[in-house]
Design a protein around this motif. Structure first.
Motif, mmCIF file in Angstrom:
data_model
loop_
_atom_site.group_PDB
_atom_site.id
_atom_site.type_symbol
_atom_site.label_atom_id
_atom_site.label_comp_id
_atom_site.label_asym_id
_atom_site.label_seq_id
_atom_site.Cartn_x
_atom_site.Cartn_y
_atom_site.Cartn_z
ATOM 1 N N ARG A 72 0.817 -1.224 0.000
ATOM 2 C CA ARG A 72 0.000 0.000 0.000
ATOM 3 C C ARG A 72 0.850 1.274 0.000
ATOM 4 N N ASP A 73 2.068 1.196 0.516
ATOM 5 C CA ASP A 73 2.959 2.363 0.522
ATOM 6 C C ASP A 73 3.265 2.844 -0.893
ATOM 7 N N LEU A 74 3.210 1.958 -1.860
ATOM 8 C CA LEU A 74 3.518 2.336 -3.241
ATOM 9 C C LEU A 74 2.501 3.311 -3.813
ATOM 10 N N SER A 75 1.276 3.280 -3.335
ATOM 11 C CA SER A 75 0.217 4.124 -3.892
ATOM 12 C C SER A 75 0.446 5.615 -3.637
ATOM 13 N N ARG A 76 1.422 5.969 -2.807
ATOM 14 C CA ARG A 76 1.764 7.382 -2.607
ATOM 15 C C ARG A 76 2.613 7.935 -3.749
ATOM 16 N N HIS A 77 2.990 7.065 -4.678
ATOM 17 C CA HIS A 77 3.867 7.450 -5.781
ATOM 18 C C HIS A 77 3.142 7.285 -7.117
ATOM 19 N N THR A 78 3.707 7.864 -8.160
ATOM 20 C CA THR A 78 3.214 7.608 -9.512
ATOM 21 C C THR A 78 3.605 6.191 -9.890
ATOM 22 N N LEU A 79 2.642 5.407 -10.324
ATOM 23 C CA LEU A 79 2.872 4.016 -10.697
ATOM 24 C C LEU A 79 2.687 3.867 -12.204
ATOM 25 N N CYS A 80 3.652 3.255 -12.871
ATOM 26 C CA CYS A 80 3.526 3.059 -14.316
ATOM 27 C C CYS A 80 3.733 1.580 -14.656
ATOM 28 N N TYR A 81 3.252 1.213 -15.826
ATOM 29 C CA TYR A 81 3.283 -0.189 -16.227
ATOM 30 C C TYR A 81 3.113 -0.288 -17.740
ATOM 31 N N VAL A 82 3.278 -1.479 -18.264
ATOM 32 C CA VAL A 82 3.064 -1.755 -19.686
ATOM 33 C C VAL A 82 1.619 -2.201 -19.868
ATOM 34 N N ASP A 83 0.914 -1.543 -20.770
ATOM 35 C CA ASP A 83 -0.466 -1.909 -21.084
ATOM 36 C C ASP A 83 -0.455 -2.703 -22.381
ATOM 37 N N TRP A 84 -0.519 -4.024 -22.246
ATOM 38 C CA TRP A 84 -0.434 -4.892 -23.424
ATOM 39 C C TRP A 84 -1.281 -6.127 -23.177
ATOM 40 N N LYS A 85 -2.034 -6.517 -24.189
ATOM 41 C CA LYS A 85 -2.853 -7.715 -24.067
ATOM 42 C C LYS A 85 -3.052 -8.363 -25.420
ATOM 43 N N THR A 86 -3.315 -9.654 -25.390
ATOM 44 C CA THR A 86 -3.677 -10.404 -26.583
ATOM 45 C C THR A 86 -5.029 -11.038 -26.296
ATOM 46 N N GLU A 87 -5.475 -11.863 -27.201
ATOM 47 C CA GLU A 87 -6.745 -12.560 -26.972
ATOM 48 C C GLU A 87 -6.663 -13.496 -25.777
ATOM 49 N N ARG A 88 -5.436 -14.011 -25.480
ATOM 50 C CA ARG A 88 -5.300 -15.046 -24.458
ATOM 51 C C ARG A 88 -4.627 -14.593 -23.175
ATOM 52 N N MET A 89 -4.067 -13.383 -23.132
ATOM 53 C CA MET A 89 -3.394 -12.972 -21.905
ATOM 54 C C MET A 89 -3.327 -11.457 -21.784
#
Length: 194
Positions: A72-89
């Motif tokens: 929960r401590d992480l939510s005090r920061h800007t969080l980034c990630y890769v937005d990628w999906k296929t039909e199966r994952m």
């Protein structure tokens, strides 16, 4: 690549880096590294390594603030990630990471999504964000202290998906392709399987 050049000084490598699926014949490509299931028609495919996504930050972030002690401590920061999906994952995102950490009510509406992990890493280094990235792809960054892993939570990508070294079936008879394949598999700690 310096290690490959030292082991095989007679072979010259050139790179064509692209997110696009390349055609071996039309694009004059000998070997490719592809992320997927490894099921590519008329090719040989060797699984290199599995993918686990972890939370990382830059050392500068922790120079001015205490290290997060719980997810929960992480939510005090800007969080980034890769937005990628296929039909199966779906590539692991912050909602999935937090759920694995036991937090089911995480609000991901302020997270920043990128199409490529390179952008996530650069954002983490440049802006002090916390990112979700593929552990295998940031080994040098961790070893050299450019990135720090936070907490001990990793989300595996769907088990059918991994990075594969791929070449046309005709590459079985090409000593250059076989030398590169064996070297890559040695680096990844895998055995050649046909």
């Amino acid at each position: 690549m310096a290690r490959f050049n030292a082991a095989h000084p007679d072979l010259q490598l050139s790179f064509d880096i692209s997110d696009e699926l390349r055609d071996f014949d039309a694009d004059d490509i000998d070997v490719a590294i592809r992320f997927g299931t490894g099921d590519y028609p008329r090719t040989r495919s060797h699984r290199l390594f599995d993918t686990v996504v972890v939370a990382v930050c830059s050392p500068a972030l922790l120079a001015n603030a205490p290290a997060p002690k719980e997810p929960r401590d992480l939510s005090r920061h800007t969080l980034c990630y890769v937005d990628w999906k296929t039909e199966r994952m779906v590539w692991p995102n912050w909602r999935m990471w937090m759920a694995a950490a036991g937090i089911g009510d995480f609000d991901d509406s302020r997270c920043v999504a990128f199409a490529d992990s390179g952008y996530v890493v650069q954002t983490v280094i440049d802006s002090g964000a916390i990112g979700l990235v593929d552990l295998a792809l940031i080994g040098n960054d961790l070893a050299q202290g450019r990135l720090l892993r936070l907490l001990d939570i990793g989300i595996p990508v769907a088990p059918d998906y991994a990075y594969h070294l791929v070449y046309p079936e005709s590459g079985d008879d090409d000593p250059r392709i076989q030398a590169f394949t064996q070297w890559m598999l040695d680096q990844a700690g895998q055995d050649v399987q046909r």
